[in-house]
Design a protein around this motif. Structure first.
Motif: not given
Length: 175
Positions: A45, A47, A82
């Motif tokens: 990820s 974020s 995302l």
């Protein structure tokens, strides 16, 4: 003539075995596998909000055990953007945020609801070029599938012994 003792006990043992496996072993094995995939998803990820929202849940359903790696809680709304990216789109000041003011007045007053990009106030509409996808969930599963299966097998092997099924009962649902 030979006599058999304990036939009822053996039958009762085999009848209870599926429930005991589900309660003490399979739910934990599913969770062990999902934890491997979740850890990889957190690594992938981009974020921190999404990373903090990655959770594992496991539960029993009709005749099966289900484990999920999911994005839940604050930051979860970012995850689809995302994973899949976004198409180009327009962004405007929402009418409910204007409180009767023009966009120019909102920008001059720096009121909440105005459009700000890189610290600069902009007009009433901005064209967002879209965002490239940064997949993290599916690639995590693809990369860690074998390791997740091995973790589940290790969990099962540790709890099924010659003496029987060991370990505490697993909670019914975990999220």
């Amino acid at each position: 003539m030979a006599t058999i003792k304990g036939r009822a006990d053996v039958a009762r043992f085999f009848q209870q075995l599926p429930a005991e496996l589900g309660r003490k072993v399979l739910l934990g094995a599913a969770r062990a596998a999902a934890n491997i995939v979740a850890a990889e998803a957190r690594q992938r990820s981009i974020s921190s909000e999404v990373t903090d929202a990655i959770k594992v849940a496991a539960r029993r359903e009709e005749g099966r055990v289900v484990a999920k790696v999911q994005v839940k809680g604050p930051g979860a709304y970012i995850a689809p953007w995302l994973e899949y990216g976004t198409d180009p789109h327009f962004i405007t000041v929402d009418e409910s945020q204007r409180r009767g003011m023009s966009v120019g007045k909102i920008n001059r007053s720096h009121a909440e609801g105005s459009l700000v990009i890189n610290g600069q106030f902009v007009g009433n509409t901005v064209h967002h070029p879209g965002a490239r996808p940064n997949p993290f969930l599916r690639p995590a599963l693809d990369a860690k599938e074998a390791e997740a299966i091995a973790a589940a097998q290790t969990y099962i092997n540790a709890r099924i012994t010659r003496e029987g099924i060991t370990g505490p009962d697993e909670p019914e649902d975990t999220e």
